[in-house]
Design an enzyme around this catalytic site. Structure first.
Site, short mmCIF file in Angstrom:
data_model
loop_
_atom_site.label_atom_id
_atom_site.label_comp_id
_atom_site.label_asym_id
_atom_site.label_seq_id
_atom_site.Cartn_x
_atom_site.Cartn_y
_atom_site.Cartn_z
N VAL A 12 9.11 -41.57 -6.21
CA VAL A 12 9.88 -40.39 -6.68
C VAL A 12 11.38 -40.64 -6.80
O VAL A 12 12.00 -40.31 -7.82
CB VAL A 12 9.68 -39.14 -5.80
N MET A 13 11.97 -41.24 -5.77
CA MET A 13 13.43 -41.38 -5.75
C MET A 13 13.91 -42.38 -6.81
O MET A 13 14.83 -42.10 -7.58
CB MET A 13 13.91 -41.82 -4.36
N ASN A 32 8.69 -52.31 -10.49
CA ASN A 32 8.05 -51.85 -9.26
C ASN A 32 7.04 -52.89 -8.83
O ASN A 32 6.50 -53.61 -9.67
CB ASN A 32 7.34 -50.50 -9.52
N ALA A 76 12.33 -47.72 3.37
CA ALA A 76 13.33 -48.42 4.20
C ALA A 76 12.64 -49.24 5.29
O ALA A 76 11.60 -48.86 5.81
CB ALA A 76 14.27 -47.39 4.84
N SER A 128 21.93 -38.69 -1.22
CA SER A 128 21.39 -37.45 -0.66
C SER A 128 21.08 -36.44 -1.75
O SER A 128 21.70 -36.44 -2.80
CB SER A 128 22.38 -36.82 0.31
N GLY A 129 20.11 -35.61 -1.47
CA GLY A 129 19.77 -34.54 -2.41
C GLY A 129 18.31 -34.54 -2.77
O GLY A 129 17.87 -33.75 -3.61
N LYS A 182 25.81 -41.60 5.54
CA LYS A 182 24.59 -40.90 5.13
C LYS A 182 23.78 -40.47 6.37
O LYS A 182 23.22 -39.38 6.42
CB LYS A 182 23.73 -41.78 4.22
N HIS A 185 25.46 -37.53 7.90
CA HIS A 185 25.14 -36.41 7.01
C HIS A 185 23.79 -35.81 7.41
O HIS A 185 23.64 -34.60 7.56
CB HIS A 185 25.12 -36.88 5.55
N ASN A 186 22.79 -36.66 7.60
CA ASN A 186 21.47 -36.17 7.98
C ASN A 186 21.48 -35.53 9.36
O ASN A 186 20.81 -34.53 9.60
CB ASN A 186 20.45 -37.31 7.94
N GLU A 189 22.84 -32.20 9.06
CA GLU A 189 21.79 -31.39 8.43
C GLU A 189 20.81 -30.85 9.50
O GLU A 189 20.44 -29.67 9.47
CB GLU A 189 21.07 -32.27 7.41
N ARG A 442 32.21 -40.50 42.43
CA ARG A 442 32.02 -41.91 42.07
C ARG A 442 32.80 -42.81 43.04
O ARG A 442 32.36 -43.87 43.42
CB ARG A 442 32.48 -42.16 40.63
P1 NBP Z 1 8.85 -44.41 -0.50
O1 NBP Z 1 9.73 -44.44 0.67
O2 NBP Z 1 7.57 -43.68 -0.41
O3 NBP Z 1 8.51 -45.95 -0.92
C1 NBP Z 1 7.63 -46.24 -1.97
C2 NBP Z 1 8.16 -47.40 -2.79
O4 NBP Z 1 8.35 -48.56 -1.97
C3 NBP Z 1 7.18 -47.80 -3.88
O5 NBP Z 1 7.92 -48.16 -5.01
C4 NBP Z 1 6.47 -49.01 -3.26
O6 NBP Z 1 5.91 -49.86 -4.20
C5 NBP Z 1 7.64 -49.66 -2.58
N1 NBP Z 1 7.26 -50.69 -1.60
C6 NBP Z 1 6.67 -50.58 -0.38
BR1 NBP Z 1 6.09 -49.01 0.35
N2 NBP Z 1 6.52 -51.74 0.25
C7 NBP Z 1 6.99 -52.68 -0.61
C8 NBP Z 1 7.12 -54.07 -0.53
N3 NBP Z 1 6.74 -54.75 0.55
N4 NBP Z 1 7.66 -54.71 -1.59
C9 NBP Z 1 8.08 -54.04 -2.66
N5 NBP Z 1 8.00 -52.69 -2.79
C10 NBP Z 1 7.48 -52.00 -1.77
O7 NBP Z 1 9.65 -43.93 -1.80
P2 NBP Z 1 10.68 -42.71 -1.99
O8 NBP Z 1 10.20 -41.47 -1.30
O9 NBP Z 1 10.98 -42.69 -3.43
O10 NBP Z 1 11.98 -43.18 -1.20
C11 NBP Z 1 12.67 -44.37 -1.51
C12 NBP Z 1 13.82 -44.56 -0.56
O11 NBP Z 1 14.72 -43.47 -0.70
C13 NBP Z 1 13.43 -44.58 0.92
O12 NBP Z 1 14.21 -45.51 1.59
C14 NBP Z 1 13.76 -43.18 1.40
O13 NBP Z 1 14.03 -43.13 2.78
C15 NBP Z 1 14.99 -42.88 0.56
N6 NBP Z 1 15.28 -41.44 0.35
C16 NBP Z 1 14.27 -40.59 0.07
C17 NBP Z 1 14.55 -39.24 -0.15
C18 NBP Z 1 13.45 -38.29 -0.48
O14 NBP Z 1 13.73 -37.08 -0.58
N7 NBP Z 1 12.21 -38.74 -0.69
C19 NBP Z 1 15.86 -38.79 -0.10
C20 NBP Z 1 16.87 -39.70 0.15
C21 NBP Z 1 16.55 -41.03 0.37
P3 NBP Z 1 4.37 -49.64 -4.69
O15 NBP Z 1 4.44 -48.57 -5.73
O16 NBP Z 1 3.97 -50.96 -5.25
O17 NBP Z 1 3.58 -49.22 -3.49
#
Ligand code: NBP
Length: 472
Positions: A12-13, A32, A76, A128-129, A182, A185-186, A189, A442
């Site tokens: 999604v992100m 990807n 992450a 963020s967002g 960041k 920030h969290n 939050e 102490r």
């Molecule tokens: P996810 O955190 O669910 O991660 C999924 C992605 O990671 C997919 O593209 C997946 O590839 C890839 N991936 C994984 Br899992 N293991 C891998 C590996 N060993 N090698 C290569 N690719 C790998 O995705 P997200 O929710 O879009 O979040 C992405 C980042 O943004 C995270 O760090 C998250 O903490 C941060 N974030 C998220 C939000 C939010 O609201 N969701 C907000 C702010 C920041 P695949 O498709 O091949 O499985």
């Protein structure tokens, strides 16, 4: 033509960030681990701009103009290291890897140092967002070198949220500074959400108001000084009715708050830095307490008062308590940023952080403008609480704030966020603290010595002997 920037990791992100870049007229290389997501993105959203889909890392890197800008948006942790290991050997000196995931700042520092040795820029970037922000304009907090920001900043500023034309994006500072900010920030939050939840609980239990009535109260507050995204969505959630039962939605949701960990990171880091972020800590602990189902069940019979409806100015008082406690939580978070900035030599401009949080992110709020002004006036401000605007706001709120904490205690309604914020406020303003007694204890059991109020040096009392004082 080559791509100005590339995004790898298209969940999604990453997908929304890539679309945001493309919608702003940039050619975006997309990749990807599993090609399915890449194909899907181009099929569904290809019409929004120019995407260069790549099946392999080599194709992806070859499609980027130099210096290459590679944005990683994967889960992450280990996944980030795996992706870095895959791409770094394919890149050349001066290229940039941007980690836009929620990495711990210590990991970012480690990765930055390792990649610097290979002549690569590593830019740990807070985003963020949520998914909507990524698509329509997030708040962006990039760390890394100044040089990397020159090449990357304009692109990020282009897709960031804007307030009066100013982008919600600024170079935070070197190496892990972006991810650190960041993280805080969290943490803020968490504190903000906990305080809002306590305000709701008091209005419900001590005010006797229904969720729908409280939704209206929040709607009113949202047009005042508390105006913010979190207050706005709180009114939406409280006003929502569960379709299955016809009950208020908030009454059918299990009362056990979950967490993904950035709040805990904030508190752990604050403990290491010795900064009292008690508002954030209480918020993290309150979620943990809520989730402890078995201990809650075991303790459900503990005696306490039954809350009864109190009249008077409860709604107005709670608004004051909420505003004052929120100011304390932000003051603590900013103090943590300033402490880390000094510890790691980041030279973070706190006013710029308040500026970039004004839109795009979850804690976006009217009152961030006052924080920006406060730090612009006095960059070395010791605490937000001593800035004119905040001093007046908290000073004006304190009687109501005390009434609310008293009411909560008397009625047996937990309000850890309000109470800890007030204790912090009273602690800071105290002329004398009982820390003097702690120093005495102490010295008694551990000969840890103490300093005196009337002369320099450190001293020790011969407690086991004649109790005379000696130089320590
Ligand atoms: P996810 O955190 O669910 O991660 C999924 C992605 O990671 C997919 O593209 C997946 O590839 C890839 N991936 C994984 Br899992 N293991 C891998 C590996 N060993 N090698 C290569 N690719 C790998 O995705 P997200 O929710 O879009 O979040 C992405 C980042 O943004 C995270 O760090 C998250 O903490 C941060 N974030 C998220 C939000 C939010 O609201 N969701 C907000 C702010 C920041 P695949 O498709 O091949 O499985």
């Amino acid at each position: 033509a080559k791509a100005q920037i590339g995004v790898t990791g298209l969940a999604v992100m990453g997908r929304n960030l890539a679309r945001n870049l493309a919608r702003h007229g940039h050619t975006v290389a997309v990749h990807n681990r599993s090609y399915g997501r890449t194909k899907e993105l181009v099929e569904e959203f290809g019409h929004e701009g120019t995407f260069l889909p790549a099946e392999t890392a080599e194709q992806f890197v070859a499609s980027l103009e130099r210096p290459r800008r590679v944005v990683i948006m994967v889960k992450a942790g280990k996944a980030t290291d795996a992706v870095i290991d895959e791409f770094a050997p394919l890149l050349e000196e001066g290229d940039m890897i941007v980690d836009a995931g929620n990495a711990h700042f210590a990991d970012t520092r480690r990765r930055e140092a390792a990649l610097k040795e290979r002549g690569l820029h590593f830019v740990g970037t807070g985003v963020s967002g949520g998914e909507e922000g990524a698509l329509h304009g997030p708040a962006i907090m990039p760390g890394g070198s100044k040089e990397s920001y020159e090449a990357l900043g304009p692109l990020l500023e282009d897709i960031a949220a804007k307030v009066d034309g100013e982008p919600c994006c600024a170079h935070v500072g070197p190496d892990g500074a972006g991810h650190f900010v960041k993280m805080v920030h969290n943490g803020i939050e968490y504190a903000d959400m906990q305080l809002i939840a306590e305000a709701y609980d008091l209005l419900r239990q001590a005010g006797g108001h229904s969720p729908a009535e409280i939704a209206e109260v929040f709607r009113g507050w949202n047009s005042g000084r508390l105006g913010s995204y979190l207050i706005e969505i709180t009114a939406e959630v409280l006003g929502h009715t569960d379709a299955a039962t016809g009950q208020a939605f908030v009454d059918v949701v299990l009362d056990q708050a979950q967490q993904k960990g950035t709040g805990s990171w904030t508190v752990q880091t604050a403990l290491d830095l010795g900064v009292p972020v008690s508002g954030i800590a209480e918020a993290v602990f309150a979620r943990a307490l809520s989730g402890g189902a078995s201990v809650r069940e075991a303790a459900a019979g503990l005696p306490g008062p039954t809350p009864s409806v109190v009249g008077g100015s409860l709604v107005e008082d709670v608004e004051q308590a909420l505003f004052a406690s929120k100011i304390v939580a932000y003051a603590q978070g900013f103090q943590q940023i300033q402490a880390a900035s000094a510890e790691y030599g980041w030279d973070i401009d706190p006013g710029a952080m308040a500026r970039i949080w004004r839109d795009g992110c979850i804690i976006r709020a009217k009152f961030l403008e006052h924080i920006r002004v406060a730090y612009d006036k006095a960059p070395e401000l010791q605490s937000l609480l001593v800035d004119d605007y905040f001093l007046e706001a908290v000073g004006g709120a304190q009687e109501a704030w005390r009434r609310v904490v008293v009411t909560a205690a008397q009625q047996g309604i937990p309000a850890p966020g309000f109470a800890t914020a007030l204790a912090y406020y009273d602690g800071l303003r105290a002329k004398r603290l009982p820390a003097a007694l702690i120093q005495g204890q102490r010295d008694f059991f551990g000969a840890h010595t103490y300093r005196r109020t009337d002369r320099e040096g450190s001293f020790h009392v011969l407690w086991a002997g004649d109790r005379s004082e000696v130089e320590g």
